[in-house]
Design a protein around this motif. Structure first.
Motif, PDB file in Angstrom:
ATOM      1  N   UNK A   1      -5.641  -0.093 -10.904  1.00 19.33           N
ATOM      2  CA  UNK A   1      -5.107   1.206 -11.978  1.00 19.33           C
ATOM      3  C   UNK A   1      -3.638   1.140 -10.677  1.00 19.33           C
ATOM      4  N   UNK A   2      -3.717   1.637  -9.330  1.00 20.14           N
ATOM      5  CA  UNK A   2      -2.080   1.764  -8.732  1.00 20.14           C
ATOM      6  C   UNK A   2      -0.979   1.141  -9.744  1.00 20.14           C
ATOM      7  N   UNK A   3      -1.295  -0.441 -10.001  1.00 17.05           N
ATOM      8  CA  UNK A   3      -0.145  -1.344 -10.812  1.00 17.05           C
ATOM      9  C   UNK A   3       0.047  -0.344 -12.127  1.00 17.05           C
ATOM     10  N   UNK A   4      -0.528  -0.216 -13.186  1.00 18.06           N
ATOM     11  CA  UNK A   4      -0.320   0.314 -14.065  1.00 18.06           C
ATOM     12  C   UNK A   4       0.574   2.150 -14.269  1.00 18.06           C
ATOM     13  N   UNK A   5      -0.195   2.476 -13.085  1.00 16.39           N
ATOM     14  CA  UNK A   5       0.501   3.972 -12.597  1.00 16.39           C
ATOM     15  C   UNK A   5       2.315   4.411 -11.626  1.00 16.39           C
ATOM     16  N   UNK A   6       1.927   3.240 -11.288  1.00 11.23           N
ATOM     17  CA  UNK A   6       3.114   3.754 -10.432  1.00 11.23           C
ATOM     18  C   UNK A   6       4.652   4.268 -11.619  1.00 11.23           C
ATOM     19  N   UNK A   7       5.137   5.033 -11.031  1.00  8.41           N
ATOM     20  CA  UNK A   7       6.391   6.113 -11.778  1.00  8.41           C
ATOM     21  C   UNK A   7       7.815   4.608 -12.502  1.00  8.41           C
ATOM     22  N   UNK A   8       8.386   3.746 -11.730  1.00 10.06           N
ATOM     23  CA  UNK A   8       9.431   3.438 -12.017  1.00 10.06           C
ATOM     24  C   UNK A   8       8.743   1.664 -12.287  1.00 10.06           C
ATOM     25  N   UNK A   9       7.196   0.997 -10.479  1.00 12.34           N
ATOM     26  CA  UNK A   9       7.696  -0.025 -11.461  1.00 12.34           C
ATOM     27  C   UNK A   9       6.459  -0.696 -11.822  1.00 12.34           C
TER      28      UNK A   9
ATOM     29  N   UNK B   1       0.580  -1.220  -0.188  1.00 11.38           N
ATOM     30  CA  UNK B   1      -0.452   0.615   0.573  1.00 11.38           C
ATOM     31  C   UNK B   1       0.619   1.629   0.708  1.00 11.38           C
ATOM     32  N   UNK B   2       1.996   0.928   0.187  1.00  8.68           N
ATOM     33  CA  UNK B   2       2.869   2.546   0.556  1.00  8.68           C
ATOM     34  C   UNK B   2       3.242   2.686  -0.600  1.00  8.68           C
ATOM     35  N   UNK B   3       4.174   1.785  -0.706  1.00 10.55           N
ATOM     36  CA  UNK B   3       4.356   1.493  -2.624  1.00 10.55           C
ATOM     37  C   UNK B   3       3.514   2.084  -3.749  1.00 10.55           C
ATOM     38  N   UNK B   4       2.429   1.645  -3.511  1.00  4.98           N
ATOM     39  CA  UNK B   4       1.010   2.025  -4.307  1.00  4.98           C
ATOM     40  C   UNK B   4       0.273   3.037  -4.348  1.00  4.98           C
ATOM     41  N   UNK B   5       0.349   3.537  -3.147  1.00  5.35           N
ATOM     42  CA  UNK B   5      -0.939   4.054  -3.028  1.00  5.35           C
ATOM     43  C   UNK B   5      -2.654   4.452  -3.561  1.00  5.35           C
ATOM     44  N   UNK B   6      -2.879   3.139  -3.386  1.00  2.74           N
ATOM     45  CA  UNK B   6      -4.673   3.146  -4.012  1.00  2.74           C
ATOM     46  C   UNK B   6      -4.767   3.295  -3.345  1.00  2.74           C
ATOM     47  N   UNK B   7      -5.463   4.782  -2.261  1.00  3.26           N
ATOM     48  CA  UNK B   7      -6.426   5.537  -1.976  1.00  3.26           C
ATOM     49  C   UNK B   7      -6.359   6.766  -3.418  1.00  3.26           C
ATOM     50  N   UNK B   8      -5.509   7.238  -4.213  1.00  2.00           N
ATOM     51  CA  UNK B   8      -5.401   7.770  -4.643  1.00  2.00           C
ATOM     52  C   UNK B   8      -6.293   7.609  -6.178  1.00  2.00           C
ATOM     53  N   UNK B   9      -5.929   6.260  -5.832  1.00  2.00           N
ATOM     54  CA  UNK B   9      -7.573   5.619  -7.513  1.00  2.00           C
ATOM     55  C   UNK B   9      -9.047   5.529  -7.752  1.00  2.00           C
ATOM     56  N   UNK B  10      -9.237   5.877  -8.410  1.00  2.00           N
ATOM     57  CA  UNK B  10     -10.763   5.593  -8.563  1.00  2.00           C
ATOM     58  C   UNK B  10     -10.949   4.854  -8.887  1.00  2.00           C
ATOM     59  N   UNK B  11     -10.885   3.222  -8.432  1.00  2.00           N
ATOM     60  CA  UNK B  11     -10.407   2.150  -9.494  1.00  2.00           C
ATOM     61  C   UNK B  11     -11.563   1.108  -9.766  1.00  2.00           C
TER      62      UNK B  11
ATOM     63  N   UNK C   1       2.129  13.250 -18.092  1.00  2.00           N
ATOM     64  CA  UNK C   1       1.523  11.578 -18.038  1.00  2.00           C
ATOM     65  C   UNK C   1      -0.547  12.920 -18.398  1.00  2.00           C
ATOM     66  N   UNK C   2      -1.438  11.833 -19.383  1.00  2.00           N
ATOM     67  CA  UNK C   2      -2.341  12.531 -19.688  1.00  2.00           C
ATOM     68  C   UNK C   2      -3.745  11.438 -19.731  1.00  2.00           C
ATOM     69  N   UNK C   3      -4.603  11.958 -19.849  1.00  2.00           N
ATOM     70  CA  UNK C   3      -5.574  10.997 -19.815  1.00  2.00           C
ATOM     71  C   UNK C   3      -6.024  11.103 -18.942  1.00  2.00           C
ATOM     72  N   UNK C   4      -7.012  10.212 -17.600  1.00  2.00           N
ATOM     73  CA  UNK C   4      -8.324  10.353 -16.637  1.00  2.00           C
ATOM     74  C   UNK C   4      -7.638   9.596 -15.438  1.00  2.00           C
ATOM     75  N   UNK C   5      -6.769  10.509 -14.849  1.00  2.00           N
ATOM     76  CA  UNK C   5      -6.184   9.974 -13.756  1.00  2.00           C
ATOM     77  C   UNK C   5      -4.699   9.564 -14.155  1.00  2.00           C
ATOM     78  N   UNK C   6      -4.410  10.349 -15.352  1.00  2.00           N
ATOM     79  CA  UNK C   6      -2.978  10.859 -15.484  1.00  2.00           C
ATOM     80  C   UNK C   6      -2.377   9.964 -15.466  1.00  2.00           C
ATOM     81  N   UNK C   7      -2.766   8.372 -16.245  1.00  2.00           N
ATOM     82  CA  UNK C   7      -2.481   7.295 -16.083  1.00  2.00           C
ATOM     83  C   UNK C   7      -1.707   6.845 -17.488  1.00  2.00           C
TER      84      UNK C   7
END
Length: 252
Positions: free
Chosen positions: A99-107, A12-22, A124-130
């Motif tokens: 979505x948190x796994x799609x979006x992580x900037x490194x992993x 959770x700390x790495x992927x921050x799922x609370x940031x996303x509407x999934x 970045x572009x698109x909904x939720x900057x994915x």
């Protein structure tokens, strides 16, 4: 080995799922054994992956596509019962991050797909900057969309569907893994010369022809094989766990 709660906190700390509407729950989807020793990562929590994880003596599975989705029939029957029965019988934890796994900037899926293709994201572009937008790491351009498609096919080892009428050099590339065909218009608006994703639907072919932006679809599964093992390997190394990636063949 480590505690399941600590593993969840680390993911959770790495992927921050609370940031996303999934489209479904991120995190621990099925609770298994409390002490974790080995993680098997994969793309989808299919029965084949669960069976392979059991054979590999894993106590935890980490995937991009979990078991539960918004709007899903809540009855535990058929394929869902079979998968849950295996997980519960063998006391296996199932972690899923979409979505948190799609979006992580490194992993994440997009970052790892870009790394494999030699692309660097500048924005970045698109909904939720994915969506990722950038170009080649060496700042060169592909001489054509066909050259980009050949490069993509070589890297993902799958046929690529290409729609291209512009016949121009490709410098600015947008990409978003999986079923991101709805991001194409945002990629066009962002100034992309080409857009890479997993799938194509009927409207995108017309948009590519009318707007002069190349569209490349390399397969949903094929474009999302990279984030789950990257995240799981990173966290396993951090916590002193074993990790194994198992890629269940999928033509999609």
């Amino acid at each position: 080995m480590t505690d399941r709660t600590l593993l969840l906190q680390t993911f959770d700390a790495l992927l921050q799922p609370e940031r996303f509407r999934d489209y479904g729950p991120n995190g621990l989807q099925v609770e298994g054994v409390a002490t974790v020793r080995k993680i098997v990562s994969g793309v989808t929590a299919s029965r084949a992956l669960i069976e392979a994880a059991i054979a590999a003596r894993a106590d935890t599975i980490f995937v991009h596509h979990g078991l539960f989705w918004r709007g899903q029939d809540g009855r535990v029957t058929g394929w869902l019962k079979q998968r849950l029965a295996l997980l519960l019988a063998h006391d296996i934890n199932l972690f899923a991050y979409h979505l948190p796994l799609d979006a992580h900037p490194e992993w994440g899926n997009n970052a790892q797909l870009g790394l494999m293709l030699g692309l660097s994201a500048q924005s970045h572009f698109g909904e939720q900057n994915l969506g990722f937008l950038g170009g080649r790491v060496d700042e060169a351009c592909f001489e054509s969309a066909e050259a980009l498609a050949q490069h993509l096919e070589f890297k993902v080892k799958r046929p690529v569907a290409l729609v291209n009428v512009a016949k121009i050099a490709i410098k600015k590339i947008a990409w978003c893994s999986g079923g991101a065909q709805s991001y194409f218009e945002a990629a066009i608006a962002a100034g992309a010369d080409a857009f890479i994703t997993g799938e194509i639907s009927e409207p995108q072919a017309h948009l590519a022809r009318e707007c002069g932006v190349a569209y490349l679809a390399c397969g949903h599964h094929a474009s999302e094989r990279y984030g789950a093992p990257a995240v799981a390997a990173h966290v396993a190394a951090q916590l002193g766990l074993q990790h194994e990636f198992i890629d269940i063949d999928n033509p999609a």
